[in-house]
Structures are given as structure tokens and as C-alpha cells.
Design an enzyme around this catalytic site. Sequence first.
Site, PDB file in Angstrom:
ATOM      1  N   PRO A  40       0.844  -1.281  -0.044  1.00  0.00           N
ATOM      2  CA  PRO A  40       0.131   0.126   0.069  1.00  0.00           C
ATOM      3  C   PRO A  40       1.015   1.273   0.082  1.00  0.00           C
ATOM      4  O   PRO A  40       2.063   1.178   0.332  1.00  0.00           O
ATOM      5  CB  PRO A  40      -0.674   0.103   1.184  1.00  0.00           C
ATOM      6  CG  PRO A  40      -0.482  -1.730   1.935  1.00  0.00           C
ATOM      7  CD  PRO A  40       0.796  -1.822   1.285  1.00  0.00           C
ATOM      8  N   HIS A  77       4.204  -5.135   2.619  1.00  0.00           N
ATOM      9  CA  HIS A  77       3.057  -5.374   3.434  1.00  0.00           C
ATOM     10  C   HIS A  77       3.424  -6.791   4.233  1.00  0.00           C
ATOM     11  O   HIS A  77       2.742  -7.016   5.310  1.00  0.00           O
ATOM     12  CB  HIS A  77       1.849  -5.702   2.546  1.00  0.00           C
ATOM     13  CG  HIS A  77       0.670  -5.670   3.443  1.00  0.00           C
ATOM     14  ND1 HIS A  77       0.344  -6.078   4.611  1.00  0.00           N
ATOM     15  CD2 HIS A  77      -0.726  -5.108   2.917  1.00  0.00           C
ATOM     16  CE1 HIS A  77      -0.831  -5.740   5.079  1.00  0.00           C
ATOM     17  NE2 HIS A  77      -1.593  -5.107   4.133  1.00  0.00           N
ATOM     18  N   LYS A  98     -17.231  10.777  11.341  1.00  0.00           N
ATOM     19  CA  LYS A  98     -17.504   9.637  12.179  1.00  0.00           C
ATOM     20  C   LYS A  98     -18.524   9.995  13.433  1.00  0.00           C
ATOM     21  O   LYS A  98     -19.235   9.126  14.103  1.00  0.00           O
ATOM     22  CB  LYS A  98     -16.394   8.815  12.672  1.00  0.00           C
ATOM     23  CG  LYS A  98     -15.358   9.513  13.578  1.00  0.00           C
ATOM     24  CD  LYS A  98     -14.407   8.897  14.055  1.00  0.00           C
ATOM     25  CE  LYS A  98     -13.241   9.544  15.101  1.00  0.00           C
ATOM     26  NZ  LYS A  98     -12.216   8.681  15.587  1.00  0.00           N
ATOM     27  N   SER A 120      -8.621  -7.223  12.767  1.00  0.00           N
ATOM     28  CA  SER A 120      -7.460  -7.382  13.181  1.00  0.00           C
ATOM     29  C   SER A 120      -7.685  -8.753  14.205  1.00  0.00           C
ATOM     30  O   SER A 120      -8.616  -8.636  14.898  1.00  0.00           O
ATOM     31  CB  SER A 120      -7.013  -6.207  13.904  1.00  0.00           C
ATOM     32  OG  SER A 120      -5.907  -6.748  14.864  1.00  0.00           O
ATOM     33  N   ARG A 124     -21.879  -5.194  12.425  1.00  0.00           N
ATOM     34  CA  ARG A 124     -20.854  -5.181  13.932  1.00  0.00           C
ATOM     35  C   ARG A 124     -20.856  -6.448  14.550  1.00  0.00           C
ATOM     36  O   ARG A 124     -19.651  -6.746  15.013  1.00  0.00           O
ATOM     37  CB  ARG A 124     -21.634  -4.210  14.819  1.00  0.00           C
ATOM     38  CG  ARG A 124     -21.009  -3.886  16.284  1.00  0.00           C
ATOM     39  CD  ARG A 124     -19.593  -3.359  15.936  1.00  0.00           C
ATOM     40  NE  ARG A 124     -18.948  -3.256  17.158  1.00  0.00           N
ATOM     41  CZ  ARG A 124     -17.524  -2.931  17.274  1.00  0.00           C
ATOM     42  NH1 ARG A 124     -16.886  -2.796  16.280  1.00  0.00           N
ATOM     43  NH2 ARG A 124     -16.970  -2.899  18.628  1.00  0.00           N
ATOM     44  N   SER A 129     -10.409  -1.493   3.857  1.00  0.00           N
ATOM     45  CA  SER A 129      -9.929  -1.594   5.142  1.00  0.00           C
ATOM     46  C   SER A 129     -10.120  -0.103   5.849  1.00  0.00           C
ATOM     47  O   SER A 129      -9.940   1.018   5.254  1.00  0.00           O
ATOM     48  CB  SER A 129      -8.624  -1.956   4.961  1.00  0.00           C
ATOM     49  OG  SER A 129      -7.800  -1.880   6.325  1.00  0.00           O
ATOM     50  N   GLN A 130     -10.252  -0.245   7.006  1.00  0.00           N
ATOM     51  CA  GLN A 130     -10.331   1.058   7.659  1.00  0.00           C
ATOM     52  C   GLN A 130      -8.718   1.328   8.536  1.00  0.00           C
ATOM     53  O   GLN A 130      -8.294   0.484   9.281  1.00  0.00           O
ATOM     54  CB  GLN A 130     -11.254   1.268   9.011  1.00  0.00           C
ATOM     55  CG  GLN A 130     -11.187   2.404   9.628  1.00  0.00           C
ATOM     56  CD  GLN A 130     -11.933   2.404  10.984  1.00  0.00           C
ATOM     57  OE1 GLN A 130     -11.717   3.427  11.956  1.00  0.00           O
ATOM     58  NE2 GLN A 130     -13.075   1.698  11.059  1.00  0.00           N
TER      59      GLN A 130
END
Length: 668
Positions: A159, A383, A459, A496, A544, A594-595
Site C-alpha cells: 500500500p 506488506h 464519524k 485484526s 458489527r 480497510s479502515q
Amino acid sequence: MSSNIACECHKEEINNSSNSPTKMLRTSLCQIPSKMGPQIDYMLSSSVLARRWPKSLTVSWHSTAAETKQEVKLPQLPVPPLQSTLQKLLKTAKPHLSSSELSDTIKAIEDFGRKGGLGEELQAKLEDRARNTRNWLEDWWLAYSYLGYRSPVVVHSSPGLVFPLQKFNDVNDRLLYAARTIVGALNYKLMIDSGKIPQDKQGNNPLDMVQYSRIFGVNRAPNIPLDRLRFPDSSCPPKHIVVVHNNQFFKVPVFNEKGGVLAETQLLFMLKNVIDNSKKSAPPVGILTSAHRDEWSKAYKELSCVNNGVNKKSIEEIESSLFVLALDQKNPEMPVALNKRTIAALQMLHGLGSLSNSGNRWFDKTIQFIVGTDGEVGLCYEHSPAEGQPVAVMMDFILKHISSCKSEFVKEVTCPRPEPLPFVLNNTLQQAIEDASRQIDSLIADVEMNAYSFKGYGKDFPKQNKMSPDSYIQMAMQLAFYRIHGVPAATYETASTRMFLGGRTETIRSCSEESTFFCKTMLDSCASLDDKFKALKTAVNAHRAYTMEASKGLGVDRHLLGLKLIAQEANIDLPALYSDPGYTRSARMRISSSQVAASVEAVMCYGPLVPDGYACCYNPLPQQMMFAICAMNQCPETSAQAYADALESSLLDMQKVVSSCSNLQSKL
């Protein structure tokens, strides 16, 4: 982050091309052909995961100081119950199947999971592996998703990370920023080495901190069939970085005799020395690191043995350095439609081509900071050793250091002299450089990027309305895809698993029955605001819930991967489940997301997993959201700009629905 390779589905090659003016302009800008050369196939024609590797082939992590110092005792990654995984698979496959296909998938799942069947046999073998290893997935994941992946690391795996854009008044401003970046990074490394990095937690659960120790001094070297990771020698740790300018490499010492970081002014003078001694551009040896890994491996061997060890010494110094700093040349003229952040994202991701800065790189290095001439700053990272979040945390630290610096006027400075790291080329290597240049240019012509800030809200809005910001954004991404394509998108999102020893990632399958119903409801003109609000809340809550399961190591994808690899190692024919449309379609991720959270206006970027898909990385800030969206020009059905427009419309429509229903509820 988000791994761009962190999905079991393989990348595919298509031969479609687009004739849109914007895409043709980008191709002509690069002055390269629009299709890939026949000698190297960038996209794997079959999945790396389908290979049968020799049983003796193993990959183990080097035991770093941080691993031995880690005081927190972490649990082992669990092997999920077989029936639980199969139930999740069925639920996430439903949006992609017709009623008749669903019946076939149900049968395939039942056959695989029946009592005493093949699924139970593989499950028992996987559980046995888990009992006899510290993490049943760790070495497999490194080998099969990274070191065994043969496509270029550029775009497909490594990335780019765009820092907040800067304004440099002159070259001194630019080099001062670079010097401060070096000092900030080295101070952070010293914190890692001394164990002063704050313990990361997920709720009350401590997280594995080892990835922080794998940021500095690590290098991935090409090798067939698996690349090799090189870690620093703990008995003689590196004390230098490598600076590259005009494709010329220099070894720059960064510590004094007492082990302290050299002063900012000393580093500044050394950077000026590098600039002064690299006025002319050299052959772009670094562009070889952008090639297909097998081709780079062949060139690497040739490069290492030419000219009585001169090249070998240069490679050694680059690979052993703490990190690379690239001082780029001015970018070529870019299409006016591209904003500055998008140009910076492309520069961080691939260097903008062989005629620009793609040769001013060493893509095998875990961290290479990049400082452009017009305020484009950031990094590109290889990565395989670490995920994106530790890198983003490092960035936050560096930027806080830079913002706290005050300039000092110094007349005289005593500092070491940077050491040139020359390369001598023969005809074979010159041809390899030409081939790699054509190939990276062809790949770059295929990349469409849109990096921008959504200013409508951040957010804080979903948080104030008691919704998970990440789940809320993921539903906006689902809605954006549905607006354009009229079908749900199988979506990879990084979860994660660092609450476990050696944990990396699990897949959050963001596309669900609930998300699909939400998309249909939002686009239904007959649906009421209340219907839309309820559908959104239900979809957010379902996402969630899956996120929590995935972070506990209880997702679908890693478990099914483990069972697949166990079957391969035991020479068992691949179960029919893996060819069933329910599995293949739900695992073919048309959105890779991805956040990667940061406290500043920064965003990470990478390429999509499939040529007719999108990559979408995001950084949700309190009052805005940073996005980097990538699509491939080969596919006429996808457009990063169209997806960005659809995403913005979706976020605004969702805001209207939530605000209207929240206001109504407050009045009641």
C-alpha cells in the site's frame, strides 16, 4: 490495514479496455502501451493458494527482541467450530445465489460437514496443528499470501500512505521536512526498542505488539518459489538509512557514536550532499523491485554477482538499512481532473512510471518514505511483515514530531559524508530494466485512483446516533456498489486478530442478507423513511456482530483456508465445497476495503483484488472522512470516479434518513 492480498480469491486477468477520454489521457500521458507485455503475466492465472507446495517448505518468523520482551501473555488463535463456520458461509453466500443455486450450496455444505465426513477429518487435522504450533495460521499466511505471491508487490500488495499535503517554498523546505521525518522515525524506533510503545488494546484485551518490531530494518528479497524476509541482526543492528535521488542510492549514517540520533541539521546537510552528488539521473535499477517476483529473482541473482561484489555490497546496504527515503523528481504533467491528493496517492503507490519516479524506489523495503517536490509526502510499505495500523500509528508519531520542531540557524555542521551505493550493469541487466519499465508502465496505465475527503460529516455523526462508524461506512460502500451495478458486492474488510499470539487478520464479510435488504430498501421509492432507517440499523448491527466474531478469530475465510491447506498437505483431493458457487462467489471480493485510522488528513491506498472490483481504504475523522478508491482501467464496468460519486450520494442519503428518523423519535 488492510491487506490487499488478504483474500483467498485470486486476481484475474481480463482483456477489456476502455475508450473513455480520462482513461485514454492517462495512458497517453505514460507513453506506454495499454496492454500488458506477453512475457510476464501480472495477474495470477490461478490462485497461489491452489498450489501444492512441498511438505518440507516452511516459513518461520525471526525471533525479534520485541517477541521475547513481550510481557503480556496472549491466547492462541482458535480453530473455529466446523458447523459454526459452515453456517456463516451459508448465510454470507445467500446474497449471491439464485434459489436453485442455494439448494446446491446447502447440499455441498451438508456433505462437507456431515458427521464422520471429510470436513470433520480435516477439522481434526487442523486442530492437531493448532495444538502443536504457537499460531496455526501464521506461517501459512506469510508463505501463501505474501512470500509465495508472485505478482509484483506494487499495486497488488504494497500500500501507499498519503500524509497531509505540504507546501514547500524551496528545496531547503523540502529537505528540512525530510530530515525531520528521519528524526521522527528514528525516535519512534528507539521507543520500540526500549519497550516504551503504549500497549494497544481492543476493549480490555491487550493486542500482540510484535508487528511494531517488524517495521524498521526489514526487507523482502526475491526468491523462487518463496521470497525471503530479512530481519536486522540483533548482535549488530543497522545504524544507517538509504536515501535515493535521481535513481542513485546513498548510505546515510543516522546515529552518533553514543547511539543517539543525529541532529536535524546534520541530517539536513547530508541530504543536501546527496542532492549535490546526484544531479544526473542514473539507470533505474530500483525499478527491478517492481517486477514479477520470479523475473526479479532472476535479475537479483545476476545483479548480485556482477562486478566483483560492488553490486552485492550496494544491495546489502539497502537491504540492511532501517528504511529508505526517496527524494523524488517533479511529477509529470497530470490530467487536470486529478486532484493533488489523488496524484500524491499514485506517487506513493507506484511512483507514476519509469519516466517519472518508479525507478527512484526499492519496493522490497518494508518502509520507504517519499518526499515529492510539490508537497506530496508519505510512504510505501511492503506488506508482508506488518499490517497497516502500526504503520499509521508510526505516521502519527512522526507528524507530531514534525509539527513540534522549531528551526534553528546553524553556521557550521560536522557530520558524516553519505556513501554512494553504485550499480554496474551488463546487457542482461539493462534488458531486465527495460522489461521491468515496460511492465510497471503497463500496470500504472491500468490503475485509476480517486483519493479525496468527504466533507459532509465524519464519524461523529453515526456515533451520535448510536451506530458503529465503521459498520455505517461499510453499508454506504455496499449501497454505492448496488447503485452502480444493481447486485450485491462480496466484500473483504480487514479485521485484526492481534488479540491472539502472532495474530494478523481475518475477513469481515461485509456483504450480508441484511446489507442487501438495506440497499434494496434505500433505492425503493415506495419505502418509507422509517423502513429505510430500520433496514440501515439492522444492517449496521449485523455487520458489527460479524466484526466482533472475526476479531475473535471466528470468521469464515481463514478457517476454510486452513482446511484447504490441510487437505493439500495430506494429498487429499480438494473438497467439492471449494468449487461450489456459494463459496467461490462469496469469496470473490469485488470490494477490498480497510479502515486505517489516523488522527490527521491521511489515507492509505492499494489496488483491487479483482479487475472488475474496487479497493476502498478509509480514515474516518470526527468531521470528515478520507477515502482512496481504486479501480482498473481494463474493466469498462468499473470507475473509481463513479464509485466515489455513488459513495458520496449514499452517505448523504443515509444522513437524511438518520436525521429525519432521529428528529422524529426525539419529538415523540
